[in-house]
Design an enzyme around this catalytic site. Sequence first.
Site, short mmCIF file in Angstrom:
data_model
loop_
_atom_site.label_atom_id
_atom_site.label_comp_id
_atom_site.label_asym_id
_atom_site.label_seq_id
_atom_site.Cartn_x
_atom_site.Cartn_y
_atom_site.Cartn_z
N GLY A 1 0.82 -1.21 0.00
CA GLY A 1 0.00 0.00 0.00
C GLY A 1 0.84 1.25 0.00
N GLY B 1 -1.12 4.66 -0.30
CA GLY B 1 -1.98 5.82 -0.12
C GLY B 1 -2.22 6.24 1.31
N GLU B 2 -1.88 5.39 2.29
CA GLU B 2 -2.19 5.72 3.68
C GLU B 2 -1.00 5.64 4.65
OE1 GLU B 2 -6.86 4.60 4.26
OE2 GLU B 2 -5.44 2.96 4.45
#
Length: 349
Positions: free
Chosen positions: A307, A309-310
């Site tokens: 991931g 985006g966070e």
Amino acid sequence: VSTQTPFPVKSEVAEALAMPEENVRIITPYVGGGFGGKKSGQFIHDAARLSRRTGRPVQVMLSRQEEFFFDTFRPAAIVQASAGIDAAGRITFWDFAHLFPGMRSSEPIYDIPHYRVVARSTASGEPAHPFETGAWRGPGSNTNVFAMESHVDALAHAAGIDPLTFRLQNLRDERMIRVLQAATNRFGHPFSTGPSGDGVGIACTNYLNSYVATMAQVEVNSQTGSVRVQRIVCAQDMGEIINPQGARLQIESCVTMGLGYCLSEEIEFRGGQILTTNFDTYEMTRFSWAPQIEAVLVDNPDLPPQGCGEPAITTMGAVIANAIYDAIGVRLYTLPMTPARIKRAIAGG
């Protein structure tokens, strides 16, 4: 409907109207990010019921107050922390209880022989909040990492060891060490046992198998309690990097958005009544707050893409809190770290 989950929303509409799913079509316009606020169909059920009742197309439009504040909120939460160190500065035990934020990113990243992490809720099983709660970019992790990495800094101070050396000597995960060293090399500022007055801080985490190390330099006005974040260096290993520019943009957006939950964004309520109803009392990150942001990409081609985006937003609370401590010698335990809270902390020593 603007939603991050069109297929579950399709099922929800079919259930609400008692009709087969194959008779429902969800059209999702391209309207930008959701950050947790578009996890469900929100008011699609109202539109569907009204359309059936009238036999005509229906558009449901929300006012600013409805759109931003008649919705779900990130859970108000508490983390109860206890830990110990030996004479060499090694963490010997770690006991953390998380009330309401969830368990994401709550497992310690350090080499600790005895540790316990538990999630607790209300004894009666009744909801802990008088309003609906839901996802907010990096769900649960923002709270957990803030507590965990603030506590690690406190342990380093108790051991008389600078926060960088303390972390490195308690890490065994080579991947985390590599990311922390990448951030250190770019940051280029020494760390002392503190508080040094320089206003520098560190925070690390493993967010769903993306590794992040963030370093910050801040300036604190002890008279007004205001914080000026001057520089952020964020190193991230998210596996194999497919789009480097896209990855940098995600990190920069996490840092920028993260300044809001660190320093100003707060929902006030009394019982079930939300008192914060618009941007005159809910202050988001401003352009003028933007620090120098340096994103360091640690490519890991042996691991499939994870991931992006966070992860970087989850370290922002802790890294700013630790930098504030290094600047003025007081530790903040509540987010957001508003000027009023900082002045109270200074007054309380």
